[in-house]
Motif scaffolding. Structure first.
Motif, PDB file in Angstrom:
ATOM      1  N   GLU A 158       0.833  -1.202   0.000  1.00  0.00           N
ATOM      2  CA  GLU A 158       0.000   0.000   0.000  1.00  0.00           C
ATOM      3  C   GLU A 158       0.863   1.246   0.000  1.00  0.00           C
ATOM      4  O   GLU A 158       1.835   1.344   0.741  1.00  0.00           O
ATOM      5  N   ARG A 159       0.477   2.189  -0.847  1.00  0.00           N
ATOM      6  CA  ARG A 159       1.084   3.503  -0.839  1.00  0.00           C
ATOM      7  C   ARG A 159      -0.027   4.533  -0.742  1.00  0.00           C
ATOM      8  O   ARG A 159      -1.155   4.277  -1.166  1.00  0.00           O
ATOM      9  N   ILE A 160       0.294   5.677  -0.167  1.00  0.00           N
ATOM     10  CA  ILE A 160      -0.730   6.703   0.021  1.00  0.00           C
ATOM     11  C   ILE A 160      -0.297   7.998  -0.651  1.00  0.00           C
ATOM     12  O   ILE A 160       0.906   8.278  -0.788  1.00  0.00           O
ATOM     13  N   PHE A 161      -1.280   8.799  -1.047  1.00  0.00           N
ATOM     14  CA  PHE A 161      -1.010  10.082  -1.692  1.00  0.00           C
ATOM     15  C   PHE A 161      -2.312  10.888  -1.705  1.00  0.00           C
ATOM     16  O   PHE A 161      -3.397  10.318  -1.832  1.00  0.00           O
ATOM     17  N   PRO A 162      -2.235  12.206  -1.578  1.00  0.00           N
ATOM     18  CA  PRO A 162      -3.442  13.034  -1.576  1.00  0.00           C
ATOM     19  C   PRO A 162      -3.990  13.215  -2.979  1.00  0.00           C
ATOM     20  O   PRO A 162      -3.248  13.452  -3.932  1.00  0.00           O
ATOM     21  N   VAL A 163      -5.320  13.117  -3.098  1.00  0.00           N
ATOM     22  CA  VAL A 163      -5.987  13.260  -4.389  1.00  0.00           C
ATOM     23  C   VAL A 163      -7.207  14.160  -4.250  1.00  0.00           C
ATOM     24  O   VAL A 163      -7.775  14.305  -3.164  1.00  0.00           O
ATOM     25  N   CYS A 164      -7.602  14.762  -5.355  1.00  0.00           N
ATOM     26  CA  CYS A 164      -8.828  15.552  -5.382  1.00  0.00           C
ATOM     27  C   CYS A 164      -9.340  15.601  -6.811  1.00  0.00           C
ATOM     28  O   CYS A 164      -8.708  15.072  -7.737  1.00  0.00           O
ATOM     29  N   SER A 165     -10.459  16.246  -7.019  1.00  0.00           N
ATOM     30  CA  SER A 165     -11.044  16.341  -8.352  1.00  0.00           C
ATOM     31  C   SER A 165     -10.311  17.385  -9.182  1.00  0.00           C
ATOM     32  O   SER A 165      -9.762  18.360  -8.644  1.00  0.00           O
ATOM     33  N   PRO A 166     -10.277  17.219 -10.511  1.00  0.00           N
ATOM     34  CA  PRO A 166      -9.696  18.262 -11.369  1.00  0.00           C
ATOM     35  C   PRO A 166     -10.391  19.618 -11.204  1.00  0.00           C
ATOM     36  O   PRO A 166      -9.753  20.656 -11.347  1.00  0.00           O
ATOM     37  N   ALA A 167     -11.695  19.593 -10.885  1.00  0.00           N
ATOM     38  CA  ALA A 167     -12.425  20.853 -10.699  1.00  0.00           C
ATOM     39  C   ALA A 167     -11.882  21.634  -9.509  1.00  0.00           C
ATOM     40  O   ALA A 167     -11.790  22.869  -9.544  1.00  0.00           O
ATOM     41  N   ARG A 171      -9.967  25.298  -9.532  1.00  0.00           N
ATOM     42  CA  ARG A 171     -10.413  26.427  -8.711  1.00  0.00           C
ATOM     43  C   ARG A 171      -9.305  26.958  -7.818  1.00  0.00           C
ATOM     44  O   ARG A 171      -9.165  28.167  -7.628  1.00  0.00           O
ATOM     45  N   LEU A 172      -8.484  26.050  -7.253  1.00  0.00           N
ATOM     46  CA  LEU A 172      -7.480  26.457  -6.269  1.00  0.00           C
ATOM     47  C   LEU A 172      -6.051  26.391  -6.792  1.00  0.00           C
ATOM     48  O   LEU A 172      -5.138  26.904  -6.146  1.00  0.00           O
ATOM     49  N   GLY A 173      -5.844  25.758  -7.949  1.00  0.00           N
ATOM     50  CA  GLY A 173      -4.499  25.630  -8.473  1.00  0.00           C
ATOM     51  C   GLY A 173      -3.746  24.469  -7.849  1.00  0.00           C
ATOM     52  O   GLY A 173      -4.184  23.873  -6.869  1.00  0.00           O
ATOM     53  N   LEU A 174      -2.586  24.143  -8.419  1.00  0.00           N
ATOM     54  CA  LEU A 174      -1.733  23.094  -7.868  1.00  0.00           C
ATOM     55  C   LEU A 174      -0.879  23.650  -6.735  1.00  0.00           C
ATOM     56  O   LEU A 174      -0.475  24.824  -6.788  1.00  0.00           O
ATOM     57  N   PRO A 175      -0.561  22.849  -5.730  1.00  0.00           N
ATOM     58  CA  PRO A 175       0.287  23.335  -4.641  1.00  0.00           C
ATOM     59  C   PRO A 175       1.715  23.549  -5.114  1.00  0.00           C
ATOM     60  O   PRO A 175       2.242  22.778  -5.930  1.00  0.00           O
ATOM     61  N   GLY A 176       2.350  24.578  -4.577  1.00  0.00           N
ATOM     62  CA  GLY A 176       3.737  24.842  -4.926  1.00  0.00           C
ATOM     63  C   GLY A 176       4.705  24.008  -4.130  1.00  0.00           C
ATOM     64  O   GLY A 176       5.874  23.892  -4.480  1.00  0.00           O
ATOM     65  N   LEU A 257     -10.019  11.654 -10.649  1.00  0.00           N
ATOM     66  CA  LEU A 257      -9.181  12.109  -9.544  1.00  0.00           C
ATOM     67  C   LEU A 257      -7.800  12.456 -10.079  1.00  0.00           C
ATOM     68  O   LEU A 257      -7.343  11.893 -11.075  1.00  0.00           O
ATOM     69  N   GLN A 258      -7.136  13.355  -9.366  1.00  0.00           N
ATOM     70  CA  GLN A 258      -5.795  13.775  -9.757  1.00  0.00           C
ATOM     71  C   GLN A 258      -4.930  13.877  -8.508  1.00  0.00           C
ATOM     72  O   GLN A 258      -5.393  14.300  -7.450  1.00  0.00           O
ATOM     73  N   LYS A 259      -3.681  13.463  -8.638  1.00  0.00           N
ATOM     74  CA  LYS A 259      -2.755  13.590  -7.514  1.00  0.00           C
ATOM     75  C   LYS A 259      -2.405  15.060  -7.296  1.00  0.00           C
ATOM     76  O   LYS A 259      -2.174  15.797  -8.258  1.00  0.00           O
TER      77      LYS A 259
END
Length: 302
Positions: A158-167, A171-176, A257-259
């Protein structure tokens, strides 16, 4: 057999009319079945004196035996039918979340490759390896976990990583940076222990600790009891979920979903394939195990 099925239905409904409706017979017929069964067994199984039908002590003692008998008879009849059709059935014990989000979406590929093997999923908490039918289990644990008395193979890290919707990203942009992930609304998962205490699952905690972010605040927009709920909420744009490789099927490939960060963090845990010693060499179990190995290689190689 007919009387026992009638008894089980009556015990479940505590109503002759509803039991008769389920079994597609008349109320008079099921009443006759119960009377006949009581005469054969020499005991009364239902008390009708108070107006509402209740199980007697004898009825309550008989019920679990009848249910086990009917279940075993049905399973045996099903196996005879599959044998006649040249099919094999494997009972596979799995966690319900793993079955829903990882295994079931991939099963069409297994059936396409092995049309004569059928799988019966069982989500009971503990695996039983005490009957002669082919059985196996998929269990979550640390990679080095030992399973005394059983054949075991670690098949899916198992590996973990944060994901969210492209929408949400639009709206908020990618994290720097990794730390900027905490500027997004967060979806947490919790689980409830048997004593009623709610405990946060380690995925977000583990990820924050490994990234030295445990002391930073964040906004929790939703808490859910199951990982598949967290993934579903993330798909709908509610926030960021901590995804596990074992709880995703094709969400990343389809783009639902997108990383938020590209790196996947190894947890040191994963899924083990378990069966009674020697059963790993039977044709059905061997083919299932080989399929799990193949699916795991595709996932870890992505």
């Amino acid at each position: 057999m007919t009387a026992l099925r009638g008894f089980e239905a009556c015990a479940r409904y505590l109503n002759f009319s509803q039991a008769a409706l389920e079994l597609h017979i008349t109320q008079s017929a099921i009443s006759h079945q119960i009377k006949q069964l009581e005469e054969i067994m020499g005991a009364q199984f239902f008390d009708r004196s108070s107006g509402a039908m209740t199980l007697t002590k004898a009825g309550a003692e008989l019920l679990p035996t009848v249910r086990t008998f009917l279940k075993d008879i049905n399973a045996l009849a099903g196996r005879f039918e599959r044998d006649a059709q040249g099919q094999s059935m494997v009972e596979l014990f799995v966690h319900d979340s793993f079955a829903n989000t990882w295994l079931i979406p991939r099963l069409p590929r297994f059936y396409a490759a092995h049309p004569n093997i059928r799988i019966q999923l069982n989500t009971d908490e503990f695996s039983r390896f005490d009957n002669p039918s082919a059985q196996a289990a998929i269990r979550l644990g640390e990679e080095s976990a030992a399973w005394p008395g059983l054949f075991s193979e670690f098949i899916l890290p198992e590996r973990i990583f944060p994901v969210c919707s492209p929408a949400l990203i639009a709206r908020l942009g990618l994290p720097g940076s990794v730390a900027e992930v905490l500027k997004y609304p967060i979806i947490l998962r919790w689980r409830s222990l048997q004593n009623g205490e709610m405990v946060s699952t380690p995925s977000w905690d583990y990820w924050l600790q490994k990234n030295d972010l445990s002391s930073l605040p964040f906004e929790c927009v939703l808490t859910v009891p199951h990982s598949n709920m967290a993934v579903s909420a993330a798909i709908r744009g509610l926030g960021v979920a901590m995804a596990r490789t074992s709880h995703l099927s094709d969400e990343l490939d389809t783009g639902s979903l997108q990383k938020l960060v590209t790196e996947e963090m190894n947890c040191g845990t994963g899924y083990h394939f378990l069966c009674s010693p020697g059963k790993e060499s039977t044709p059905e179990i061997r083919r299932i195990l080989e399929w799990f190995r193949s699916e795991s290689l595709q996932l870890t190689g992505r």
